[in-house]
Design a protein around this motif. Structure first.
Motif, PDB file in Angstrom:
ATOM      1  N   LEU A  35      -8.271  -4.737  -0.108  1.00  0.00           N
ATOM      2  CA  LEU A  35      -6.913  -5.019   0.357  1.00  0.00           C
ATOM      3  C   LEU A  35      -6.333  -6.218  -0.367  1.00  0.00           C
ATOM      4  N   VAL A  44      -0.534   5.277  -1.146  1.00  0.00           N
ATOM      5  CA  VAL A  44      -1.691   5.481  -0.278  1.00  0.00           C
ATOM      6  C   VAL A  44      -1.290   6.457   0.830  1.00  0.00           C
ATOM      7  N   ALA A  80      -5.110  -5.208  -3.795  1.00  0.00           N
ATOM      8  CA  ALA A  80      -3.828  -4.507  -3.714  1.00  0.00           C
ATOM      9  C   ALA A  80      -2.682  -5.499  -3.520  1.00  0.00           C
ATOM     10  N   LEU A  89       0.830  -1.207   0.000  1.00  0.00           N
ATOM     11  CA  LEU A  89       0.000   0.000   0.000  1.00  0.00           C
ATOM     12  C   LEU A  89       0.862   1.252   0.000  1.00  0.00           C
TER      13      LEU A  89
END
Length: 308
Positions: free
Chosen positions: A117, A72, A120, A67
């Protein structure tokens, strides 16, 4: 998700949990590629991957590192860290609870954030692969047009890359459940024995992918037969249990239980042969008669007094 979409971060090969994407768009895309090769009298070898407990093996620290590389924001990273941290699990049997253990991997299934999630985490699985890759969450296929043995070696190298990716990121494939299927109409196709983690992959003539039975010649007879068998079983259950009900109740049951089975991804496999069309439409005709039928009071009385 807005951050991923606005910055075009998620790979276009991933069709799960995304706006304007679905199982059907995934199937249409990949079947179109395979059918085009088949029409050109070519051979396509398809590697069907099967992850072992994919959602439960996502390592939290590695996920947060991914991430971070996706830019992010720090605030969101802290929020995700809090969401995943300090989780415990235990087992309860007959009122007795085991000692709790820390949960250091896995995304919470059933949550809104869990699927995002996971996307990702698996997003870069096909970055180093030269063959075609398609993803639907953890359902993955890797395929390549095989003109000669050198193409088989390249696909084998890509299989090795995928296996190494899984090891590097704490995931694993189940070689026993991973298969190879050759899509072709050639009488003498290129034969290549593929391996995953030192285990030879089984070759199959039919595989179930995203709920669709795909055969090595892309003939949909087997899939339609399975659809019809399942549809007949469901219609039988409805007729046994809902005969006295109103038309509205029968129609609701038909739309909720039977119609989705008959129409799931039909844009992919809708047959052009008359006999295959007849098999499916016959179920719908019988369902229509079942919905329209109403037990008349006179019929009930005649059965009571005359036994007919």
């Amino acid at each position: 998700m807005e951050h991923f979409q606005n910055n075009n971060i998620l790979t276009a090969k991933q069709h799960a949990f995304r706006k304007y994407h679905s199982c059907e768009t995934q199937l249409v895309s990949v079947i179109n590629e395979w059918a085009s090769s088949l029409d050109q009298r070519k051979q396509v070898d398809v590697f069907i991957l099967d992850f072992e407990e994919a959602f439960d093996t996502v390592l939290h620290e590695l996920l947060k590192s991914k991430l971070y590389t996706m830019s992010v924001s720090h605030q969101v990273l802290c929020w995700v860290d809090a969401f995943l941290s300090d989780r415990e699990q235990s087992v309860v049997v007959n009122g007795s609870r085991s000692n709790p253990s820390k949960v250091t991997s896995g995304v919470p299934q059933g949550s809104v954030l869990g699927p995002i999630l996971f996307l990702a985490y698996i997003n870069d699985i096909g970055n180093a692969v030269f063959s075609g890759v398609r993803l639907f969450a953890d359902d993955c296929v890797c395929y390549r047009v095989i003109d000669d043995v050198s193409d088989g070696h390249q696909l084998q190298e890509d299989i090795n890359i995928l296996g190494q990716w899984a090891k590097d990121w704490g995931m694993s494939f189940q070689p026993v459940k991973c298969n190879i299927m050759t899509i072709t109409r050639k009488r003498k196709p290129v034969n290549f024995n593929y391996m995953l983690n030192g285990v030879y992959l089984a070759k199959v003539d039919c595989v179930k992918y995203l709920g669709i039975h795909i055969t090595s010649d892309l003939n949909w007879g087997k899939h339609i037969q399975n659809v019809c068998n399942k549809g007949n079983r469901i219609l039988g259950v409805l007729r046994r249990n809902l005969s006295p009900c109103s038309k509205d109740a029968k129609l609701a049951a038909y739309k909720g239980l039977l119609l989705p089975v008959l129409e799931y991804a039909s844009s992919v496999w809708d047959p052009h042969q008359a006999f295959l069309q007849h098999n499916r439409e016959n179920i719908q005709r019988r369902a229509a008669r079942f919905i329209a039928s109403v037990i008349q009071e006179s019929l009930a009385l005649s059965h009571l007094f005359y036994g007919t």
